[in-house]
Design a protein around this motif. Structure first.
Motif, PDB file in Angstrom:
ATOM      1  N   ARG A  19      54.614   0.173 -38.532  1.00  0.00           N
ATOM      2  CA  ARG A  19      54.646   0.987 -37.316  1.00  0.00           C
ATOM      3  C   ARG A  19      53.643   0.444 -36.305  1.00  0.00           C
ATOM      4  NH1 ARG A  19      52.086   5.412 -35.107  1.00  0.00           N
ATOM      5  NH2 ARG A  19      50.545   5.386 -36.791  1.00  0.00           N
ATOM      6  N   LEU A  20      54.137   0.172 -35.126  1.00  0.00           N
ATOM      7  CA  LEU A  20      53.264  -0.332 -34.083  1.00  0.00           C
ATOM      8  C   LEU A  20      52.441   0.805 -33.499  1.00  0.00           C
ATOM      9  CD1 LEU A  20      55.710  -2.740 -32.208  1.00  0.00           C
ATOM     10  CD2 LEU A  20      53.959  -3.319 -33.896  1.00  0.00           C
ATOM     11  N   PRO A  21      51.183   0.543 -33.154  1.00  0.00           N
ATOM     12  CA  PRO A  21      50.363   1.613 -32.568  1.00  0.00           C
ATOM     13  C   PRO A  21      50.932   2.062 -31.230  1.00  0.00           C
ATOM     14  CG  PRO A  21      49.267  -0.506 -32.378  1.00  0.00           C
ATOM     15  CD  PRO A  21      50.469  -0.719 -33.250  1.00  0.00           C
ATOM     16  N   SER A  22      50.897   3.354 -31.012  1.00  0.00           N
ATOM     17  CA  SER A  22      51.395   3.905 -29.770  1.00  0.00           C
ATOM     18  C   SER A  22      50.406   3.652 -28.640  1.00  0.00           C
ATOM     19  CB  SER A  22      51.651   5.405 -29.921  1.00  0.00           C
ATOM     20  OG  SER A  22      50.433   6.072 -30.206  1.00  0.00           O
ATOM     21  N   LEU A  23      50.853   3.946 -27.418  1.00  0.00           N
ATOM     22  CA  LEU A  23      49.988   3.751 -26.256  1.00  0.00           C
ATOM     23  C   LEU A  23      48.771   4.666 -26.328  1.00  0.00           C
ATOM     24  CD1 LEU A  23      49.473   2.453 -23.507  1.00  0.00           C
ATOM     25  CD2 LEU A  23      50.901   4.231 -22.474  1.00  0.00           C
ATOM     26  N   ALA A  24      48.967   5.892 -26.816  1.00  0.00           N
ATOM     27  CA  ALA A  24      47.839   6.822 -26.921  1.00  0.00           C
ATOM     28  C   ALA A  24      46.799   6.321 -27.919  1.00  0.00           C
ATOM     29  CB  ALA A  24      48.346   8.208 -27.322  1.00  0.00           C
ATOM     30  N   GLU A  25      47.238   5.799 -29.066  1.00  0.00           N
ATOM     31  CA  GLU A  25      46.306   5.274 -30.052  1.00  0.00           C
ATOM     32  C   GLU A  25      45.563   4.055 -29.507  1.00  0.00           C
ATOM     33  OE1 GLU A  25      48.842   4.524 -33.328  1.00  0.00           O
ATOM     34  OE2 GLU A  25      48.659   6.552 -34.163  1.00  0.00           O
ATOM     35  N   ALA A  26      46.260   3.201 -28.750  1.00  0.00           N
ATOM     36  CA  ALA A  26      45.598   2.038 -28.159  1.00  0.00           C
ATOM     37  C   ALA A  26      44.541   2.464 -27.144  1.00  0.00           C
ATOM     38  CB  ALA A  26      46.640   1.131 -27.505  1.00  0.00           C
ATOM     39  N   LEU A  27      44.869   3.473 -26.328  1.00  0.00           N
ATOM     40  CA  LEU A  27      43.893   3.958 -25.354  1.00  0.00           C
ATOM     41  C   LEU A  27      42.691   4.590 -26.045  1.00  0.00           C
ATOM     42  CD1 LEU A  27      46.219   5.507 -22.619  1.00  0.00           C
ATOM     43  CD2 LEU A  27      44.947   3.357 -22.519  1.00  0.00           C
ATOM     44  N   LEU A  28      42.928   5.344 -27.129  1.00  0.00           N
ATOM     45  CA  LEU A  28      41.813   5.947 -27.871  1.00  0.00           C
ATOM     46  C   LEU A  28      40.933   4.868 -28.493  1.00  0.00           C
ATOM     47  CD1 LEU A  28      43.540   8.993 -29.617  1.00  0.00           C
ATOM     48  CD2 LEU A  28      41.947   9.029 -27.691  1.00  0.00           C
ATOM     49  N   SER A  29      41.544   3.795 -28.977  1.00  0.00           N
ATOM     50  CA  SER A  29      40.749   2.705 -29.552  1.00  0.00           C
ATOM     51  C   SER A  29      39.885   2.044 -28.487  1.00  0.00           C
ATOM     52  CB  SER A  29      41.674   1.673 -30.202  1.00  0.00           C
ATOM     53  OG  SER A  29      42.443   2.261 -31.240  1.00  0.00           O
ATOM     54  N   VAL A  30      40.464   1.834 -27.305  1.00  0.00           N
ATOM     55  CA  VAL A  30      39.695   1.235 -26.214  1.00  0.00           C
ATOM     56  C   VAL A  30      38.546   2.156 -25.801  1.00  0.00           C
ATOM     57  CG1 VAL A  30      39.796   0.479 -23.811  1.00  0.00           C
ATOM     58  CG2 VAL A  30      41.628  -0.138 -25.388  1.00  0.00           C
ATOM     59  N   LEU A  31      38.825   3.460 -25.713  1.00  0.00           N
ATOM     60  CA  LEU A  31      37.770   4.413 -25.356  1.00  0.00           C
ATOM     61  C   LEU A  31      36.680   4.449 -26.426  1.00  0.00           C
ATOM     62  CD1 LEU A  31      39.855   7.409 -23.922  1.00  0.00           C
ATOM     63  CD2 LEU A  31      38.475   5.743 -22.662  1.00  0.00           C
ATOM     64  N   ALA A  32      37.067   4.333 -27.700  1.00  0.00           N
ATOM     65  CA  ALA A  32      36.071   4.320 -28.773  1.00  0.00           C
ATOM     66  C   ALA A  32      35.178   3.090 -28.672  1.00  0.00           C
ATOM     67  CB  ALA A  32      36.764   4.365 -30.134  1.00  0.00           C
ATOM     68  N   VAL A  33      35.775   1.939 -28.355  1.00  0.00           N
ATOM     69  CA  VAL A  33      34.979   0.714 -28.197  1.00  0.00           C
ATOM     70  C   VAL A  33      34.028   0.845 -27.012  1.00  0.00           C
ATOM     71  CG1 VAL A  33      35.104  -1.738 -27.681  1.00  0.00           C
ATOM     72  CG2 VAL A  33      36.696  -0.739 -29.318  1.00  0.00           C
ATOM     73  N   ILE A  34      34.521   1.397 -25.903  1.00  0.00           N
ATOM     74  CA  ILE A  34      33.673   1.568 -24.720  1.00  0.00           C
ATOM     75  C   ILE A  34      32.525   2.527 -25.012  1.00  0.00           C
ATOM     76  CG2 ILE A  34      33.623   2.428 -22.349  1.00  0.00           C
ATOM     77  CD1 ILE A  34      36.476   1.426 -22.027  1.00  0.00           C
ATOM     78  N   ALA A  35      32.823   3.647 -25.689  1.00  0.00           N
ATOM     79  CA  ALA A  35      31.766   4.605 -26.024  1.00  0.00           C
ATOM     80  C   ALA A  35      30.728   3.984 -26.948  1.00  0.00           C
ATOM     81  CB  ALA A  35      32.374   5.850 -26.671  1.00  0.00           C
ATOM     82  N   THR A  36      31.195   3.184 -27.910  1.00  0.00           N
ATOM     83  CA  THR A  36      30.256   2.510 -28.815  1.00  0.00           C
ATOM     84  C   THR A  36      29.353   1.549 -28.060  1.00  0.00           C
ATOM     85  OG1 THR A  36      31.870   2.681 -30.612  1.00  0.00           O
ATOM     86  CG2 THR A  36      30.071   1.091 -30.883  1.00  0.00           C
ATOM     87  N   MET A  37      29.920   0.812 -27.127  1.00  0.00           N
ATOM     88  CA  MET A  37      29.108  -0.126 -26.344  1.00  0.00           C
ATOM     89  C   MET A  37      28.095   0.607 -25.469  1.00  0.00           C
ATOM     90  SD  MET A  37      32.062  -2.876 -25.220  1.00  0.00           S
ATOM     91  CE  MET A  37      30.883  -3.829 -24.266  1.00  0.00           C
ATOM     92  N   ILE A  38      28.495   1.765 -24.936  1.00  0.00           N
ATOM     93  CA  ILE A  38      27.578   2.533 -24.101  1.00  0.00           C
ATOM     94  C   ILE A  38      26.384   3.014 -24.924  1.00  0.00           C
ATOM     95  CG2 ILE A  38      27.327   4.680 -22.792  1.00  0.00           C
ATOM     96  CD1 ILE A  38      30.171   4.281 -21.795  1.00  0.00           C
TER      97      ILE A  38
END
Length: 297
Positions: A19-38
């Protein structure tokens, strides 16, 4: 022609499509990476600042990447570790945090077992648990004056023993609340079997319940260690010179010339390194202890 499956044998099922990740899951992953970097950026900036020459504090542009934006040096680390106050603060924080954590575990674990397994007539167990929770949320600043007077009467001002006792007092409820829930989730039948075999209540606790609850005890011990390590209000009230801790030493980086960022960065890294190392070494105990009993079959 396709071969028929033999009787009594199950045909191999085709593998399920990935199953390919949905757009919502991809956006949540990007937000998680950004929050971690912050959240990690202040730590990186403190490390980068600690490796710079003081004159480069305000002259380095960009992200301050070592070997790219500046040539790193360990002079700030050597200067700070050569100061007797730095070594004393590091030793005091280690002794105080370790002693307070061990004392809180020594007193809090049997108390948590008693609240989980026994019923008290005068005060209901629920009221005792709520009292422990209320002590946990009690701000230390509300009690520093009475504690100061008590320690002055006992002649314990500016001593490690005073800070061990005071920190243990404030972190003890945390141990009781966490470990009590673990004992509640353990099967009571295991201890009853030990009692049938001739063990006392203390033997059932020491030989049966405590080994099963050790991951939770270890996790609560590491958490209260970080609380005691980071304490500032009690240390600055009780200690003055001999019992100074790392948070107090960090506050000393401000003088008449302003904040010495290169020294503040080194002291901040010194304050972070021991708890991080302890947490990394005991990471599996933290995860297992905090999730013990979270899922019931």
């Amino acid at each position: 022609m396709a071969e028929a499956a033999l009787p009594g044998t199950a045909s191999a099922a085709p593998p399920a499509p990935r199953r390919l990740p949905s757009l919502a899951e991809a956006l949540l992953s990007v937000l998680a990476v950004i929050a971690t970097m912050i959240f990690l950026f202040p730590i990186y900036w403190a490390l980068s600042q600690s490796l710079r020459d003081p004159i480069e504090t305000f002259t380095v542009a960009g992200f301050g990447i070592p070997w790219i934006d500046f040539e790193p040096t360990l002079d700030n680390w050597r200067d700070q570790l050569a100061i007797p106050e730095t070594r004393r603060a590091l030793a005091n924080s280690t002794v105080i945090a370790t002693g307070a954590s061990l004392l809180a575990l020594l007193l809090g674990t049997p108390a948590a077992y008693a609240l989980a397994r026994f019923r008290f007539r005068l005060i209901p167990n629920r009221d005792l648990t709520v009292w422990f929770l209320s002590q946990r949320v009690l701000p230390p600043v509300a009690t520093v004056v009475p504690f100061y007077l008590v320690m002055r009467t006992l002649g314990l001002l500016d001593t490690q023993l005073a800070l061990v006792l005071l920190n243990a007092t404030f972190i003890l409820p945390f141990v009781v609340v966490i470990v009590r829930q673990t004992f509640l989730d353990l099967p009571r039948e295991l201890e009853e079997a030990a009692l049938v075999d001739g063990a006392s209540f203390w033997g059932a606790f020491w030989r049966v319940a405590l080994p099963l609850a050790m991951p939770s005890v270890a996790a609560s011990g590491l958490i209260v260690f970080s609380f005691a390590w980071n304490d500032f209000i009690l240390a600055i009230t009780i200690a003055s010179r001999e019992a100074i801790t790392v948070p107090m030493h960090m506050a000393g980086a401000v003088d008449t010339r302003g904040v010495q960022f290169w020294f503040m960065s080194v002291r901040a890294m010194i304050a972070m390194i021991p708890p991080v190392i302890v947490a990394l070494l005991a990471q599996r105990y933290i995860v297992r202890g905090l999730t013990l009993g979270a899922v019931k079959g």
